[in-house]
Write an enzyme that holds these catalytic residues in place. Structure first.
Site, PDB file in Angstrom:
ATOM      1  N   HIS A   6       1.044  -0.771  -0.024  1.00 43.68           N
ATOM      2  CA  HIS A   6      -0.004   0.184   0.266  1.00 43.68           C
ATOM      3  C   HIS A   6       1.150   1.489  -0.102  1.00 43.68           C
ATOM      4  O   HIS A   6       0.207   2.371  -0.114  1.00 43.68           O
ATOM      5  CB  HIS A   6      -1.048  -0.163   0.805  1.00 43.68           C
ATOM      6  CG  HIS A   6      -1.739  -1.348   1.272  1.00 43.68           C
ATOM      7  ND1 HIS A   6      -2.978  -1.008   0.766  1.00 43.68           N
ATOM      8  CD2 HIS A   6      -1.895  -2.164   1.299  1.00 43.68           C
ATOM      9  CE1 HIS A   6      -4.000  -1.520   0.636  1.00 43.68           C
ATOM     10  NE2 HIS A   6      -2.917  -2.986   1.036  1.00 43.68           N
ATOM     11  N   ASP A   9       2.754   9.654  -0.949  1.00 48.31           N
ATOM     12  CA  ASP A   9       2.604   9.199  -0.362  1.00 48.31           C
ATOM     13  C   ASP A   9       2.144   7.626  -1.200  1.00 48.31           C
ATOM     14  O   ASP A   9       1.766   7.817  -2.525  1.00 48.31           O
ATOM     15  CB  ASP A   9       0.664   9.513  -0.007  1.00 48.31           C
ATOM     16  CG  ASP A   9       0.285   9.501   0.600  1.00 48.31           C
ATOM     17  OD1 ASP A   9      -0.335   7.728   1.077  1.00 48.31           O
ATOM     18  OD2 ASP A   9      -0.564   9.614   1.507  1.00 48.31           O
TER      19      ASP A   9
HETATM   20  P1  ADP Z   1      -2.803   6.696   4.815  1.00 50.52           P
HETATM   21  O1  ADP Z   1      -3.462   5.539   4.414  1.00 50.52           O
HETATM   22  O2  ADP Z   1      -1.908   7.225   4.766  1.00 50.52           O
HETATM   23  O3  ADP Z   1      -3.663   6.783   6.708  1.00 50.52           O
HETATM   24  P2  ADP Z   1      -5.508   8.027   3.437  1.00 50.52           P
HETATM   25  O4  ADP Z   1      -4.968   9.034   2.760  1.00 50.52           O
HETATM   26  O5  ADP Z   1      -4.695   6.515   2.197  1.00 50.52           O
HETATM   27  O6  ADP Z   1      -3.915   7.841   3.964  1.00 50.52           O
HETATM   28  O7  ADP Z   1      -6.164   7.554   4.357  1.00 50.52           O
HETATM   29  C1  ADP Z   1      -6.684   7.175   5.002  1.00 50.52           C
HETATM   30  C2  ADP Z   1      -8.148   7.132   5.485  1.00 50.52           C
HETATM   31  O8  ADP Z   1      -8.241   6.848   7.037  1.00 50.52           O
HETATM   32  C3  ADP Z   1      -9.190   7.683   4.441  1.00 50.52           C
HETATM   33  O9  ADP Z   1      -9.990   6.578   3.771  1.00 50.52           O
HETATM   34  C4  ADP Z   1      -9.714   8.149   6.057  1.00 50.52           C
HETATM   35  O10 ADP Z   1     -11.382   8.661   5.173  1.00 50.52           O
HETATM   36  C5  ADP Z   1     -10.026   7.645   7.309  1.00 50.52           C
HETATM   37  N1  ADP Z   1      -9.971   8.376   7.964  1.00 50.52           N
HETATM   38  C6  ADP Z   1      -9.588   9.299   8.270  1.00 50.52           C
HETATM   39  N2  ADP Z   1     -10.620   9.538  10.089  1.00 50.52           N
HETATM   40  C7  ADP Z   1     -10.877   8.285  10.468  1.00 50.52           C
HETATM   41  C8  ADP Z   1     -11.570   8.281  11.131  1.00 50.52           C
HETATM   42  N3  ADP Z   1     -11.107   9.050  12.583  1.00 50.52           N
HETATM   43  N4  ADP Z   1     -11.281   7.255  11.824  1.00 50.52           N
HETATM   44  C9  ADP Z   1     -10.856   6.327  10.649  1.00 50.52           C
HETATM   45  N5  ADP Z   1     -10.882   6.117  10.350  1.00 50.52           N
HETATM   46  C10 ADP Z   1     -10.583   7.702   9.106  1.00 50.52           C
HETATM   47  C1  G6P Z   2      -1.625   3.044   6.191  1.00 54.08           C
HETATM   48  C2  G6P Z   2      -0.128   1.867   5.928  1.00 54.08           C
HETATM   49  C3  G6P Z   2      -1.389   0.853   6.685  1.00 54.08           C
HETATM   50  C4  G6P Z   2      -1.767   1.301   8.236  1.00 54.08           C
HETATM   51  C5  G6P Z   2      -2.142   2.687   8.568  1.00 54.08           C
HETATM   52  C6  G6P Z   2      -2.468   3.203  10.034  1.00 54.08           C
HETATM   53  O1  G6P Z   2      -2.395   3.366   5.832  1.00 54.08           O
HETATM   54  O2  G6P Z   2      -0.186   1.578   5.019  1.00 54.08           O
HETATM   55  O3  G6P Z   2      -0.715  -0.240   6.950  1.00 54.08           O
HETATM   56  O4  G6P Z   2      -2.087   0.413   8.779  1.00 54.08           O
HETATM   57  O5  G6P Z   2      -1.167   3.791   7.699  1.00 54.08           O
HETATM   58  O6  G6P Z   2      -1.242   2.833  10.492  1.00 54.08           O
HETATM   59  P1  G6P Z   2      -1.364   2.144  11.606  1.00 54.08           P
HETATM   60  O7  G6P Z   2       0.452   1.845  12.190  1.00 54.08           O
HETATM   61  O8  G6P Z   2      -2.218   2.264  12.135  1.00 54.08           O
HETATM   62  O9  G6P Z   2      -1.571   0.271  11.266  1.00 54.08           O
END
Ligand code: ADP
Ligand code: G6P
Length: 513
Positions: free
Chosen positions: A176, A387
Site C-alpha cells: 500500500h 504517499d
Molecule cells: P493513510 O493510509 O496513510 O492514512 P489515506 O489517505 O490513504 O492515508 O487513508 C486515510 C483513510 O483514513 C481514509 O480512508 C480516511 O477516510 C480514513 N479516516 C480518516 N479519519 C478517520 C477516522 N477518524 N477514523 C477512521 N478512519 C479515518
Molecule cells: C497506512 C499503512 C497501513 C496502516 C495505516 C495506519 O495506511 O499503509 O498499513 O495500517 O497507515 O497505520 P497504523 O500504524 O495505525 O496501522
C-alpha cells in the site's frame, strides 16, 4: 465487473498487521471495538463485507491481556459477514516489530526519508520473528483453495515463512505504500534478505508503475541471477520459479461514499457546519499525524496564501483534522508540537473577532462527520510529501460538492490518475502551494464543476471492486502460467532500463472516457 475467473469463487483470506477494528477496554474493564483508521482498512473492508472471508491481523491488544473478546468478534462476524482471526503481539513485538522495523525503518525508507530511519539490528530479528508468527496463524487457519492475500510493508516476509512451514499455496501480496527509489533502498542493511523474502510471493502488487519499476531495478541491482523481463512485470528466479508484479492503484467503495453523503444525518451536519463557518469557504485537510503527510509545509503554504492575498482574509477557513497515529514514536509527538505551534501562530496572526482562519481538530471523526465535512469543503488540500495512494483525495472527489476543487500533491500515488483535473502542487514548494490555494479559491464555477465531475467519474470507473478484479485477473494469469520456467529474456541493460523509464506512461482520468 468480473473477478479473475476461478479465483472469484475462492474464500478470501486477507492478512494485514492492522485489522479493521481495534479492541480496547472501556472504563468498566469490558472490551469494546473501534474502527481503525488508515487507507488499507478503508480499501479492504468493503471487499470483505461484500464477499465474506477471513481477516487475520493484530487488534492492537497486548499478548498479556489477550482473552475475553471472543463474543464480540463472533457478533462482529455475523453483522459484517466475514470472520476475524486476532493475533497477539507481545510488548517486545510491538516495540521492535511494529514501532521498530515497520515504522522506524521501512515506513521512512519507503517514503524516501532515509534520515529518519533507525537501523537497529534488533528490529530486523523482530520483523522475522513476527512475520513467522503471522505465517503460523495463516497456516493454522487456511483451507486448501483459499485465496491468500498478504497486505503491506509490515508483512513482506510472510510468504517466505509460510514456505518454511511447508505451505506451498500461491500467495499474493499488495504494497500500500510506495517502494523507495533504489538508491535509497540500497541503504537498508537487510536489503538482500528483504528482496529475497518478497520474491517468495507469487504476485506482488504496487500502487504505481514507479513503485513497480523501483522494485524491479532493485532486483536487477542485487545481481542474484534473476531475470527481469523487459516489461518489468515478470521475474524468473534462478531456480526457474516465476514471480509476477503488477500495478493496481488502490481505491475506495464508490457507492458507499456516494450514497453515504446523501444520508439525512449527513445532510443535517452539512447545514450545521455551513452555518458555523459563516461566509467563509471551507478548505479541508484530513490526515493521519504522520511526517509523510507534510502537515507543517501545508500550514506554511496556507499562512503564505493569507499573507500574500489579503482578499482571502475572512473568506476562507482551513479545517484540518489530524488523526492520532503511532503516538509512541518520539518523532510523531515532536511533529504534533510543531503542527500545533504553527496552528497557534496562524491563528494569532490573522484571527478577528468574527473569523477564524484555521480550525484544528486532533482526534477522530465518524463516517458521517467525515462525509459532512467533505460535502461542505469548497477545496480539499491533500499535500503529502510522498504517499502510496492517498484515499482522502478519492473520497473527496466522490463526496465533495459538485463544484469542489482538489489540490493534490504530485507525490501522492493518486496523482497518476487525478492530475488532469486536480490542481497539482509540489508540497515542498510553499509559494506554489500558497498560489494554488489562491487559484482554487478564485476559480470559476464552471471550471470547478467540470474538474470535479471528471474526478468523480474516474473514481466511479476505477473503484475498489475494479481494483480487486484487476488484481485477481493478474493472479489468474500467473496461475495459468505457473509452470516453472527456466528460460526468460535476459536482464535489461542499463540503457534499456533508462529507455523504459522515459517511456513510462501514466494514465489519466478524463471526463470523456
Ligand atoms: P493513510 O493510509 O496513510 O492514512 P489515506 O489517505 O490513504 O492515508 O487513508 C486515510 C483513510 O483514513 C481514509 O480512508 C480516511 O477516510 C480514513 N479516516 C480518516 N479519519 C478517520 C477516522 N477518524 N477514523 C477512521 N478512519 C479515518
Ligand atoms: C497506512 C499503512 C497501513 C496502516 C495505516 C495506519 O495506511 O499503509 O498499513 O495500517 O497507515 O497505520 P497504523 O500504524 O495505525 O496501522
Amino acid at each position: 465487473m468480473t473477478d479473475g475467473g476461478r479465483l472469484r469463487d475462492r474464500r478470501l483470506v486477507v492478512v494485514s498487521n492492522r485489522l479493521p477494528i481495534v479492541l480496547s477496554r472501556a472504563e468498566g474493564g469490558e472490551w469494546q471495538l473501534e474502527r481503525s483508521s488508515g487507507g488499507l482498512v478503508t480499501a479492504l473492508e468493503p471487499l470483505l463485507r461484500d464477499r465474506g472471508g477471513l481477516w487475520i491481523g493484530w487488534p492492537g491488544v497486548d499478548e498479556d491481556d489477550f482473552a475475553g473478546f471472543e463474543g464480540l468478534l463472533e457478533r462482529f462476524a455475523i453483522e459484517e459477514g466475514y470472520g476475524i482471526v486476532p493475533l497477539a503481539l507481545s510488548e517486545r513485538d510491538r516495540n521492535d516489530f511494529y514501532l521498530g522495523f515497520s515504522n522506524s525503518v521501512i515506513w521512512p525508507l519507503f517514503h524516501d526519508l532515509q534520515e529518519r530511519c533507525d537501523f537497529d539490528p534488533r528490529y530486523w530479528d523482530a520483523y522475522r520473528r513476527v512475520n513467522r508468527k503471522f505465517a503460523r496463524v495463516v497456516a493454522a487457519n487456511a483451507r486448501e483453495g483459499d485465496l491468500l492475500w498478504v497486505q503491506d510493508y509490515q508483512l513482506m516476509a510472510v510468504a517466505e515463512e509460510l514456505r518454511y512451514l511447508g505451505l506451498n499455496e500461491r500467495v499474493g501480496f499488495f504494497l500500500h505504500v510506495p517502494f523507495s527509489d533504489p538508491d535509497i533502498f540500497w541503504r537498508l542493511p537487510w536489503r538482500s534478505e528483504l528482496l529475497r523474502s518478497l520474491l517468495q510471493f507469487d504476485l506482488i502488487g504496487f500502487q504505481s508503475a514507479q513503485d513497480r519499476d523501483n522494485f524491479a531495478e532493485c532486483i536487477i541491482r542485487m545481481d542474484m541471477g534473476a531475470q527481469v523481463e523487459a516489461r518489468f512485470d515478470r521475474i524468473i528466479l534462478p531456480n526457474g520459479r516465476r514471480v509476477d508484479t503488477g500495478v493496481f492503484p488502490v481505491s475506495i467503495d464508490f457507492d458507499e461514499f456516494a450514497q453515504g453523503v446523501d444520508r439525512r444525518s449527513v445532510g443535517a451536519r452539512v447545514e450545521e457546519i455551513r452555518q458555523a463557518s459563516g461566509n467563509a469557504q471551507i478548505i479541508l485537510g484530513v490526515d493521519r499525524l504522520d511526517y509523510s503527510k507534510g502537515l507543517a509545509q501545508k500550514l506554511l503554504g496556507f499562512r503564505m496564501a493569507l499573507e500574500r492575498n489579503p482578499e482571502l482574509l475572512g473568506r476562507v477557513t482551513l479545517i484540518q483534522l489530524v488523526v492520532p497515529s503511532r503516538e509512541d514514536i518520539t518523532e510523531y509527538n515532536e511533529m504534533k508540537e510543531e503542527v500545533e505551534r504553527l496552528v497557534g501562530s496562524i491563528h494569532g496572526e490573522f484571527a478577528t473577532h468574527d473569523w477564524s482562519p484555521i480550525r484544528y481538530i486532533y482526534g477522530s471523526w465518524d463516517r458521517d462527520e467525515l462525509l459532512a465535512h467533505y460535502r461542505t469543503a469548497r477545496v480539499a488540500l491533500v499535500t503529502p510529501l510522498k504517499d502510496g495512494m492517498n484515499l482522502v483525495a478519492k473520497e473527496y472527489a466522490v463526496a465533495g460538492p459538485d463544484d469542489g476543487v482538489l489540490i493534490l500533491s504530485e507525490f501522492a500515488g493518486a496523482a497518476a490518475q487525478m492530475s488532469d483535473h486536480a490542481l497539482l502542487v509540489n508540497p515542498f514548494d510553499v509559494e506554489g502551494v500558497a498560489e494554488t490555494i489562491r487559484r482554487a479559491a478564485n476559480m470559476e464555477s464552471a471550471d470547478r464543476s467540470r474538474r470535479m465531475h471528471a474526478l468523480r467519474d474516474g473514481v466511479r470507473r476505477e473503484d475498489i471492486h475494479w481494483w480487486l478484479a484487476s488484481y485477481l485477473r493478474s493472479f489468474e494469469h500467473s496461475l495459468e502460467a505457473s509452470q516453472p520456467r527456466t528460460a526468460g529474456s535476459p536482464p535489461p541493460s542499463a540503457s534499456r532500463y533508462e529507455r523504459r523509464r522515459r517511456e513510462r506512461r501514466r494514465y489519466w482520468y478524463s471526463a470523456e472516457a
